[in-house]
Design an enzyme around this catalytic site. Structure first.
Site, PDB file in Angstrom:
ATOM      1  N   ASP A 226     102.465 124.313  30.961  1.00 52.94           N
ATOM      2  CA  ASP A 226     101.774 124.054  32.120  1.00 52.94           C
ATOM      3  C   ASP A 226     100.191 124.069  31.742  1.00 52.94           C
ATOM      4  OD1 ASP A 226     100.778 124.555  34.719  1.00 52.94           O
ATOM      5  OD2 ASP A 226     102.359 125.586  35.673  1.00 52.94           O
TER       6      ASP A 226
ATOM      7  N   TYR B 228     102.950 131.028  36.894  1.00 48.84           N
ATOM      8  CA  TYR B 228     102.551 130.813  38.321  1.00 48.84           C
ATOM      9  C   TYR B 228     103.946 131.572  39.207  1.00 48.84           C
ATOM     10  CZ  TYR B 228     101.925 128.064  42.739  1.00 48.84           C
ATOM     11  OH  TYR B 228     101.642 127.869  44.008  1.00 48.84           O
TER      12      TYR B 228
ATOM     13  N   ARG C 133     111.015 104.245  44.741  1.00 46.85           N
ATOM     14  CA  ARG C 133     111.458 105.927  44.165  1.00 46.85           C
ATOM     15  C   ARG C 133     111.487 105.356  42.793  1.00 46.85           C
ATOM     16  NH1 ARG C 133     116.444 106.315  43.727  1.00 46.85           N
ATOM     17  NH2 ARG C 133     117.164 105.933  46.072  1.00 46.85           N
TER      18      ARG C 133
ATOM     19  N   LYS D   6      95.420 121.085  42.022  1.00 51.84           N
ATOM     20  CA  LYS D   6      94.226 121.724  41.563  1.00 51.84           C
ATOM     21  C   LYS D   6      93.201 120.936  40.884  1.00 51.84           C
ATOM     22  CE  LYS D   6      97.359 124.781  42.979  1.00 51.84           C
ATOM     23  NZ  LYS D   6      98.226 125.350  41.926  1.00 51.84           N
TER      24      LYS D   6
HETATM   25  C1  LIG Z   1      99.742 125.624  42.088  1.00 47.00           C
HETATM   26  C2  LIG Z   1     100.473 125.813  40.706  1.00 47.00           C
HETATM   27  C3  LIG Z   1     101.614 125.349  40.298  1.00 47.00           C
HETATM   28  C4  LIG Z   1     102.594 124.522  41.642  1.00 47.00           C
HETATM   29  O1  LIG Z   1     102.086 123.580  41.965  1.00 47.00           O
HETATM   30  P1  LIG Z   1     102.063 122.856  43.482  1.00 47.00           P
HETATM   31  O2  LIG Z   1     101.323 121.723  43.523  1.00 47.00           O
HETATM   32  O3  LIG Z   1     101.472 123.830  44.600  1.00 47.00           O
HETATM   33  O4  LIG Z   1     103.549 122.613  43.909  1.00 47.00           O
HETATM   34  C5  LIG Z   1     102.236 125.283  39.248  1.00 47.00           C
HETATM   35  N1  LIG Z   1     101.505 125.945  38.154  1.00 47.00           N
HETATM   36  C6  LIG Z   1     100.242 126.571  38.317  1.00 47.00           C
HETATM   37  C7  LIG Z   1      99.731 127.189  37.213  1.00 47.00           C
HETATM   38  C8  LIG Z   1      99.672 126.607  39.425  1.00 47.00           C
HETATM   39  O5  LIG Z   1      98.579 126.900  39.727  1.00 47.00           O
END
Ligand SMILES: *Cc1c(COP(=O)(O)O)cnc(C)c1O
Length: 377
Positions: A170, A98, A46, A195
């Site tokens: 982000d 998001y 961890r 993604k």
């Molecule tokens: C999908 C997404 C998230 C969340 O991520 P997960 O891996 O689904 O928890 C956060 N920010 C953006 C811009 C996203 O497209």
């Protein structure tokens, strides 16, 4: 090192003990200690794991930061970053972040006393006005989902610095291949690695990069305490995915440019949202702060009926949430990812029932265009 080289030679590569060119998957929870407290860098997985560490070093290099951290999902990464704050603190955020980010701020972290205000961060005066005495950070997403709004990272970072706030970005949509927020003044960059970074629709993960030793110590403390870490198998899958990020992003970009051209010329397409279009309000900023425009496009075809017809006819665009993978995906934000936003608010923002969002994959552009052409006719 140029970006494509960095993807392959950045971070920690291979295994010096055996010469293996791929980092081994250290499927292990604990490590032998020579004496109490005397160990070789790792004591418990961890706290630290060599495969995860290789990934964390790689994302740190890709984002030009001080340290990287890998979490079990993008949301675990975002939540862990918010755990840097205390009850009574406040964060200013992009209004169309998001949906999961909006949900964790307004339904979970608010219960722990972490307050947030959502504003249009493309408007610097709106950011200024939202700053309160207890504000500790500005959190932006750029470009946003699904309207691809572009926030000027340098401008907002400067404003954040003036008020002694942390600047958090982000960077999921543009990836470090196209955009490096730390170079434009950000303190923390985060990703849903689910993604583009993973890129193959086979792993859920989150990554964070910080720009200082003090933030690195604080975030490692949270990561180790709260424990939302990424496992070694998924860390390895991400390292593998990242090696081809450059070639994938270049191809996503080329395919997207062709599709945007096709959509722009199509009589049934009423509106098209893509930062690479000179008519897009954020085009100038995007050109200044990014090296590419990404593979996400939204377009309005006027009604829910038309959108449904399009969805039922496409062959190569899979109806699904998520984005950034080799396969093209299609969705209707108003009835999927953004359904929780009240209709009035959605219409105000431009997220109509006829708005279709596509994540352009790596199929041949001719096939994708042919598919859209047939489905739209
Ligand atoms: C999908 C997404 C998230 C969340 O991520 P997960 O891996 O689904 O928890 C956060 N920010 C953006 C811009 C996203 O497209």
């Amino acid at each position: 090192m140029k970006p494509k080289t960095k993807l392959i030679h950045g971070g920690i590569t291979g295994d010096p003990q055996t010469g293996a060119v791929s980092v081994p998957i250290y499927q292990v929870s604990t490590y032998k200690q020579e004496a109490v407290g005397k160990f070789n860098g790792y004591e418990y997985s961890r706290t630290g794991n060599p495969t995860r560490h290789a990934l964390e070093e790689l994302i740190k290099d890709l984002e030009n930061g001080y340290a990287g951290f890998a979490f079990g999902s993008g949301m675990a990464a975002i939540t862990s970053v918010m755990m840097l704050f205390n009850s009574g603190d406040h964060v200013v955020m992009t209004d169309d972040v998001y949906g999961g980010t909006y949900r964790v701020m307004t339904k979970v972290l608010n219960r722990l006393g972490i307050d947030s205000t959502f504003v249009d961060t493309t408007d610097i005066d709106a950011v200024e006005q939202a700053i309160k005495p207890n504000t500790k950070a500005v959190f932006i997403e750029t470009p946003t989902n699904p309207l691809l709004k572009v926030t000027d990272i340098s401008k907002v970072s400067k404003k954040a610095k003036e008020h002694d706030l942390l600047m958090i970005v982000d960077n999921t949509f543009n990836t470090p291949y196209w955009q490096n927020p730390i170079d434009h003044g950000a303190d923390i960059v985060l990703h849903s690695a689910t993604k583009y970074l993973g890129g193959h629709s086979d792993v859920v993960a989150g990554l964070v990069v910080v720009n200082s030793k003090s933030l690195a110590e604080e975030l490692h403390f949270v990561q180790n305490s709260a424990g939302g870490i990424l496992g070694p198998q998924d860390s390895w899958l991400l390292i593998r995915g990242l090696k081809t990020l450059g070639v994938r992003m270049e191809e996503h970009e080329k395919n997207t440019a062709k599709i945007v051209q096709f959509l722009s010329d199509h009589p049934d397409v009423e509106k098209i949202y893509y930062p690479g279009l000179s008519t897009h309000p954020g085009n100038n900023i995007a050109v200044n702060q990014s090296r590419g425009f990404g593979g996400m496009v939204s377009f309005d075809i006027g009604s829910a009926e038309k959108a449904d017809e399009l969805l039922s006819k496409v062959k190569y665009f899979t109806l699904a949430e998520s984005l950034g993978a080799v396969e093209s995906l299609i969705s209707v934000p108003a009835r999927m990812t953004h359904a929780s936003i009240p209709k009035d608010r959605r219409d105000e923002l431009g997220i109509t029932e006829g708005l279709v969002r596509i994540s352009v994959g790596l199929e041949d552009a001719e096939d994708l265009i042919e598919d859209l052409k047939n489905a739209l006719s």
